[in-house]
Design a protein around this motif. Structure first.
Motif, mmCIF file in Angstrom:
data_model
loop_
_atom_site.group_PDB
_atom_site.id
_atom_site.type_symbol
_atom_site.label_atom_id
_atom_site.label_comp_id
_atom_site.label_asym_id
_atom_site.label_seq_id
_atom_site.Cartn_x
_atom_site.Cartn_y
_atom_site.Cartn_z
ATOM 1 N N LEU A 234 0.764 -0.918 0.053
ATOM 2 C CA LEU A 234 -0.122 -0.082 -0.017
ATOM 3 C C LEU A 234 0.949 1.177 0.033
ATOM 4 O O LEU A 234 0.537 2.259 -0.563
ATOM 5 C CB LEU A 234 -1.137 -0.025 1.340
ATOM 6 C CG LEU A 234 -2.100 1.010 1.211
ATOM 7 C CD1 LEU A 234 -3.431 0.650 2.058
ATOM 8 C CD2 LEU A 234 -1.429 2.228 2.196
ATOM 9 N N LEU A 235 1.826 1.273 0.802
ATOM 10 C CA LEU A 235 2.872 2.439 0.909
ATOM 11 C C LEU A 235 3.457 2.862 -0.335
ATOM 12 O O LEU A 235 3.679 4.091 -0.879
ATOM 13 C CB LEU A 235 3.977 2.318 2.219
ATOM 14 C CG LEU A 235 3.206 2.279 3.552
ATOM 15 C CD1 LEU A 235 4.450 1.822 4.441
ATOM 16 C CD2 LEU A 235 2.496 3.384 3.916
ATOM 17 N N LYS A 236 3.709 1.622 -1.115
ATOM 18 C CA LYS A 236 4.451 1.976 -2.319
ATOM 19 C C LYS A 236 3.808 2.775 -3.314
ATOM 20 O O LYS A 236 4.455 3.520 -4.074
ATOM 21 C CB LYS A 236 5.142 0.650 -3.023
ATOM 22 C CG LYS A 236 6.335 0.237 -1.973
ATOM 23 C CD LYS A 236 6.929 -1.365 -2.813
ATOM 24 C CE LYS A 236 6.000 -2.338 -3.079
ATOM 25 N NZ LYS A 236 6.583 -3.336 -3.784
ATOM 26 N N VAL A 237 2.351 2.423 -3.396
ATOM 27 C CA VAL A 237 1.678 2.883 -4.575
ATOM 28 C C VAL A 237 0.816 4.350 -4.116
ATOM 29 O O VAL A 237 0.300 4.885 -5.179
ATOM 30 C CB VAL A 237 0.443 1.793 -4.950
ATOM 31 C CG1 VAL A 237 1.163 0.664 -5.449
ATOM 32 C CG2 VAL A 237 -0.634 1.683 -3.886
ATOM 33 N N CYS A 238 1.173 4.765 -2.863
ATOM 34 C CA CYS A 238 0.445 6.168 -2.471
ATOM 35 C C CYS A 238 1.409 7.282 -3.217
ATOM 36 O O CYS A 238 2.463 7.282 -2.883
ATOM 37 C CB CYS A 238 0.598 6.063 -1.086
ATOM 38 S SG CYS A 238 -0.776 5.200 -0.049
ATOM 39 N N LYS A 239 0.819 8.214 -4.241
ATOM 40 C CA LYS A 239 1.486 8.892 -4.974
ATOM 41 C C LYS A 239 1.470 10.264 -4.138
ATOM 42 O O LYS A 239 2.427 10.983 -4.615
ATOM 43 C CB LYS A 239 0.701 9.312 -6.199
ATOM 44 C CG LYS A 239 0.706 7.867 -7.014
ATOM 45 C CD LYS A 239 -0.317 8.304 -8.395
ATOM 46 C CE LYS A 239 -0.282 7.039 -9.422
ATOM 47 N NZ LYS A 239 -0.966 7.021 -10.549
ATOM 48 N N VAL A 240 0.507 10.639 -3.100
ATOM 49 C CA VAL A 240 0.678 11.789 -2.537
ATOM 50 C C VAL A 240 1.231 11.309 -0.906
ATOM 51 O O VAL A 240 0.996 10.089 -0.572
ATOM 52 C CB VAL A 240 -0.671 12.430 -2.474
ATOM 53 C CG1 VAL A 240 -0.842 12.994 -3.675
ATOM 54 C CG2 VAL A 240 -1.625 11.820 -1.923
ATOM 55 N N GLY A 241 1.487 12.256 -0.118
ATOM 56 C CA GLY A 241 1.988 11.949 1.190
ATOM 57 C C GLY A 241 1.128 11.752 2.111
ATOM 58 O O GLY A 241 -0.175 12.722 2.161
ATOM 59 N N LEU A 242 1.115 10.773 2.816
ATOM 60 C CA LEU A 242 -0.101 10.517 3.993
ATOM 61 C C LEU A 242 0.125 11.454 5.129
ATOM 62 O O LEU A 242 1.228 11.801 5.706
ATOM 63 C CB LEU A 242 0.287 9.286 4.574
ATOM 64 C CG LEU A 242 -0.039 8.003 3.724
ATOM 65 C CD1 LEU A 242 0.368 6.556 4.281
ATOM 66 C CD2 LEU A 242 -1.530 7.978 3.368
ATOM 67 N N LEU A 243 -0.793 11.967 5.664
ATOM 68 C CA LEU A 243 -0.815 12.969 6.676
ATOM 69 C C LEU A 243 -1.030 12.357 8.026
ATOM 70 O O LEU A 243 -0.550 12.686 9.180
ATOM 71 C CB LEU A 243 -2.041 14.170 6.416
ATOM 72 C CG LEU A 243 -1.764 14.960 5.370
ATOM 73 C CD1 LEU A 243 -2.759 16.066 5.059
ATOM 74 C CD2 LEU A 243 -0.525 15.583 5.196
ATOM 75 N N LYS A 244 -2.269 11.332 8.197
ATOM 76 C CA LYS A 244 -2.375 10.557 9.373
ATOM 77 C C LYS A 244 -2.472 9.130 9.043
ATOM 78 O O LYS A 244 -3.258 8.600 8.210
ATOM 79 C CB LYS A 244 -4.039 11.233 9.944
ATOM 80 C CG LYS A 244 -4.114 12.777 10.199
ATOM 81 C CD LYS A 244 -5.415 13.205 10.615
ATOM 82 C CE LYS A 244 -5.461 14.662 10.941
ATOM 83 N NZ LYS A 244 -6.878 15.044 11.296
ATOM 84 N N VAL A 245 -1.927 8.586 9.931
ATOM 85 C CA VAL A 245 -1.974 7.151 9.958
ATOM 86 C C VAL A 245 -2.177 6.632 11.341
ATOM 87 O O VAL A 245 -1.494 6.733 12.228
ATOM 88 C CB VAL A 245 -0.587 6.561 9.300
ATOM 89 C CG1 VAL A 245 -0.430 5.174 9.308
ATOM 90 C CG2 VAL A 245 -0.227 7.049 8.055
#
Length: 623
Positions: free
Chosen positions: A480-491
């Motif tokens: 999942l992390l590899k395909v996220c094109k924009v930065g995550l804000l809350k995890v």
């Protein structure tokens, strides 16, 4: 004889050595019972107390006092005076009239206006709620800006006497909340309605003695009433709704567990009220007819909540959607209603054309087909929440998220037990370019394959919540992390027990520049390596939770040594390996911290906690 006795006594002789006949003669002479003479106080005769004046005279005195502060002080003299003063209306005060006629001063006029602003809030609960306290509130608030909000909860001592004081002394009252006040009757609401004409919000819960007459009086005399809540009031029925339906400003109504309210009341309410925007109906004896009426006449409704309507079937929900009268509805919540099926859900999707937020909870007859059809029909849907809808499977989720015309921004899946792990990834699916927030909580069948597929479907996520997914490990989250094109804000990875430091290091390396909130509570395999990676990569992280993990003093030291972090909230609850050696690290972090959770950190002594409380005086410390 008398002097002889006195002489012998003063010489030191014991009274026991005296002649018994003499002893008894003295006793008879000086200790003989007698009636005490009444002493008349000449001061009381010529200066009687003001308490002997009748209430009428005291009333005339009190209405001529100079101002509200003086009346408030006078009310402290006795309960008797408090009772009289609290029942004086502002219109009866002679002092106000004199001021207006004699002095025309800007400052004075402003003071008079301030008395009726009604910006003060008072709350009484349990044993503290009595008629005397209500009277004291009535008098005290009138001298300090006026009472605007009053809440009384859980009291069996408050009666109509106390609310008479509130009504007469607090015409500025705008919000009234009565919860579990069994002695309140219609008389109290009648008094409130006759004096408090600016009342805007009324909340009645577990008031068994209030009937239709009390609400009718409120509806008649309080034209500003905009919000009404009725819960567990067994003597309130359809006539009340007929009365409040004519309130010109009524915008919000909530009705729960009132057995006398039926289809007739709901029909009257919806057909007569033209400005109603928020409706909540729960545990009522209504049928399909009521929902059909909502669908026809609810043109102004924007927020609709339906809970535990046992007698409403598929026909009712289908009629509500198919009537196409809910032209303004943007938010719909349905909980524990067996009438929601695939057919009725699709009708709602087509009938509610501007629907943006949809929540389905405990609707056990909704399946994948209905969910996908609804998602296609509701073209403006932005938020979808599913909770305990156990006929929903992974196929329904994939069909919903891969809708090319979807504008969905937030998707939440909680405790849906129909989710199973896919054997292989599907070939044909479309990515969701609009989804920004994904929540999958406590779905025990959700595993790595599903997570990898969801990641490919939703490449533009900002918020990710995977609470309680104990079947996922580093492999699934990596994908999942590899395909996220924009930065995550809350995890939020709470209770994902199989995650290790490796995936946390990958997470902060890829998304550290944007990450603001990271929750690793209950991730037992997370340790100091994760904190070291966080300190190095997460410059904008504000909230970090590593409770019940393997973090030690070394990891806390890494956080404090970074020098570039701006951490505001840190939770180390249940981290038994964090000890007194972290004192210096906490003090360094304290320059920016406003919250520090050290509950269950048994290796930290009370003296260190006391030192932190003193030195980190800006920080709220839980221990």
């Amino acid at each position: 004889m008398i002097s002889g006795c006195d002489d012998e006594h003063h010489k030191g002789r014991s009274i026991c050595s005296m002649d018994p006949t003499r002893l008894f003669s003295v006793h008879d002479l000086y200790i003989r019972p007698y009636k005490r003479a009444r002493i008349t106080d000449p001061y009381k005769e010529h200066n009687p107390s003001i308490e002997i004046l009748p209430d009428e005279c005291l009333y005339e005195i009190f209405i001529r006092l100079s101002g509200p502060q003086t009346r408030s002080i006078s009310a402290c003299v006795s309960k008797h005076w408090l009772t009289i003063i609290s029942n004086i209306r502002n219109s009866e005060l002679k002092s106000n009239k004199v001021k207006v006629k004699v002095k025309v001063n800007d400052q004075l006029l402003n003071d008079n206006e301030q008395e009726n602003d009604g910006y003060l809030t008072r709350s009484l609960e349990g044993k503290k709620a009595t008629d005397t306290r209500l009277a004291a509130i009535a008098v005290g608030t009138s001298a300090r800006g006026g009472l605007g909000k009053l809440s009384v909860r859980g009291s069996g001592k408050v009666t109509s006497i106390g609310f008479l004081s509130i009504a007469t002394s607090c015409p500025s009252l705008k919000v009234l909340s009565l919860w579990n006040v069994p002695l309140i009757k219609d008389e109290s609401l009648v008094n409130i309605s006759n004096e408090c004409h600016v009342l805007e919000s009324l909340d009645l819960s577990q008031c068994p003695l209030i009937t239709n007459a009390g609400l009718a009086s409120i509806a008649k005399n309080c034209p500003n009433l905009s919000s009404l809540t009725i819960e567990s009031c067994r003597n309130i029925g359809n006539e009340s709704l007929q009365s409040v339906a004519r309130c010109p400003n009524l915008q919000s109504i909530s009705i729960k567990d009132c057995p006398l309210i039926t289809d007739q009341g709901i029909t009257t309410l919806l057909s007569l009220s033209s400005v109603l925007t928020k409706v909540k109906l729960q545990s009522l004896n209504i049928t399909d007819s009521s929902l059909a009426v909502i669908g026809c006449y609810g043109k102004s409704i924007t927020n609709l909540t339906l809970l535990s309507l046992r007698n409403v079937t598929q026909k009712g929900f289908w009629a509500m959607g198919n009537a196409k009268g809910l032209q303004s509805l943007t938010s719909l919540t349905v909980v524990s209603c067996n009438g929601v099926t695939d057919l009725s859900l699709e009708a709602i999707g087509y009938g509610c054309r501007v629907l943006k937020n949809m929540a389905l909870k405990k609707c056990c007859f909704v399946s994948d087909n209905g969910l996908v059809s609804f998602a296609k029909a509701a073209r403006f849907l932005e938020s979808l929440q599913l909770e305990e809808c156990n006929r929903i499977t992974q196929h329904g989720i994939l069909g919903t998220l891969s809708n090319q015309n979807s504008k969905l921004k937030s998707f939440s899946l909680v405790k849906c037990m129909g989710i199973k792990e896919l054997a292989h990834e599907p070939v044909d699916f479309s990515q969701s370019q609009s989804l920004r927030s994904l929540t999958i909580k406590n779905c025990i069948g959700f595993g790595n394959t599903n997570l990898a597929i969801i990641g490919k479907l939703c490449p533009r996520l900002h918020n990710l919540d995977l609470t309680g997914l104990d079947k996922i490990d580093d492999t699934g989250l990596f994908e999942l992390l590899k395909v996220c094109k924009v930065g995550l804000l809350k995890v939020n990875l709470t209770d994902c027990t199989h995650l290790t430091d490796n995936v946390v290091k990958a997470l902060v390396k890829i998304h550290g520049e944007t990450l603001e909130v990271l929750n690793l509570d209950g991730c037992k395999k997370i340790g100091d390596k994760s904190l070291a990676a966080i300190a190095e990569n997460c410059l904008f992280l504000k909230d970090l939770d590593v409770s019940k993990s393997c973090v030690t003093d070394s990891g806390v030291s890494c956080l404090s040594s970074s020098g570039r972090m701006n951490l505001q909230v840190l939770s180390l609850s249940g981290c038994s390996r964090v000890s007194n050696e972290s004192l210096c690290s906490f003090e360094k972090l304290g320059k920016t911290l406003v919250g520090l959770n050290l509950q269950g950190c048994n290796s930290i002594s009370s003296s260190v906690i006391e030192s932190l409380v003193v030195n980190l005086w800006r920080c709220d410390i839980l221990s």
